[in-house]
Design an enzyme around this catalytic site. Sequence first.
Site, PDB file in Angstrom:
ATOM      1  CE  LYS A  53      -8.640   0.468  13.163  1.00  0.00           C
ATOM      2  NZ  LYS A  53      -7.598  -0.546  13.380  1.00  0.00           N
ATOM      3  CG  ASN A  54      -7.295   2.997  10.276  1.00  0.00           C
ATOM      4  OD1 ASN A  54      -7.069   2.416  11.329  1.00  0.00           O
ATOM      5  ND2 ASN A  54      -7.286   2.361   9.109  1.00  0.00           N
ATOM      6  CB  CYS A  92      -2.426  -6.544  12.492  1.00  0.00           C
ATOM      7  SG  CYS A  92      -4.127  -6.394  13.063  1.00  0.00           S
ATOM      8  CG  ASP A 146      -6.705  -1.642   6.083  1.00  0.00           C
ATOM      9  OD1 ASP A 146      -5.745  -2.423   6.194  1.00  0.00           O
ATOM     10  OD2 ASP A 146      -6.833  -0.616   6.778  1.00  0.00           O
TER      11      ASP A 146
END
Length: 430
Positions: free
Chosen positions: A22-23, A122, A312
């Site tokens: 994703k990143n 977030c 993460d």
Amino acid sequence: MDRIRLVGGAPLEGTVRIGGAKNAALALMPVALLTDQTVRLTNVPDLADIRTMAALLEHMGVGVHLNGASTAAGRVVALDAGGLKETTAPYDLVRRMRASILVLGPLVARHGKARVSLPGGCAIGTRPVDLHLKALEALGAEIDLREGYVNARVDGRLKGARFAFSKVTVGGTENALMAAVLAEGETILENVAREPEIVDLGRCLQSMGAEIEGLGTSTLRIRGVESLGGTTHAVVPDRIETGTYALAAAITRGHLTLTGTRLDLVESLIDHLRRAGVRVARAEGGLEVDARGAPVVGVDVMTEPFPGFPTDMQAQWMALMATADGASMITESIFENRFMHVPELTRMGADINIHGGSAIVRGVRHLSGAPVMATDLRASVCLVLAGLAAEGETIVNRVYHLDRGYECLEAKLAACGASIERLSERGAAG
């Protein structure tokens, strides 16, 4: 609002395919702003954040075509910025996702101006964009902050410069790198992030004609070019998804084969897993994680920039340590508010005490199912992992966070023996 229901206690067994990162994809999509030719990305995950970035680029006039369904090579996204009509990234779109700030560097580099809302994301602590802006200023951009927007402009081309980041920043490195590839002359960026997503971005830019040296090191040397062409590029495998499923195998004392990934992306995590007593080996196209029959013991971790233990993965590691033999200390050195999952884990019977930036975790024999509330993306999946190991039923609320970072989570886990389902607002299986 959807919820996830789990009944824990079953060891996971099977094969999980890992998707594109994703990143990495979120940094690669704005690359299209640097050229008037088509950029085609493969192995793109089907996630809420990807759709948010696509919507932002479409707002600017970028042609975005996503193939209809995920294939064996992930989704394919074709991006064409030849008809760009807007250089503003509005609050309504940017507030949904922090990575939206990554359009700033490419817009200024190729179009000479940008107006980008300060980002959201977030709630895991202060993540200022000041280093992004200082790097662009070093390249000659004029920066003005007004009414919650970053206004950046340059007359002509950006100019190459030497800039040292005062702190390692992934997003700041990405923005500066994308800006520097079209700057006039040579740029040297020092103390840059070394994450695989940075290397992936650099390789994509190189395939478009950018001249970059030092990928994977702390210093990047970029010789600016006048223009870039199109390319086809495969997104690097998601190391955080890889790590999460590796820990799913460990916390359930199960056995999973993870395909479509690479061990070198998660070496620090794998080292800690092996020290905890979990067997990890290379497998064809990925790796094998086997926690059957071996006691998992407490192992200390401290989060660090790559190649250190990733922030993460901190929440997921804490869930595993809550079920381990003995105690462990988990120190968070990246974000100051990233222990918000602790109260929810303690609701499930975990024994955790926070002391400043560290958490002392004493393993318990059994976690117990409970209703819990997710606070951010990685905290969400941490609670899912805990629910997989807990006795009884766990309901994870606010799972919209999960949809930002994990594709087909319930289906992948269910295929490996987990009792898991998504519940709609009405409580029916979704």
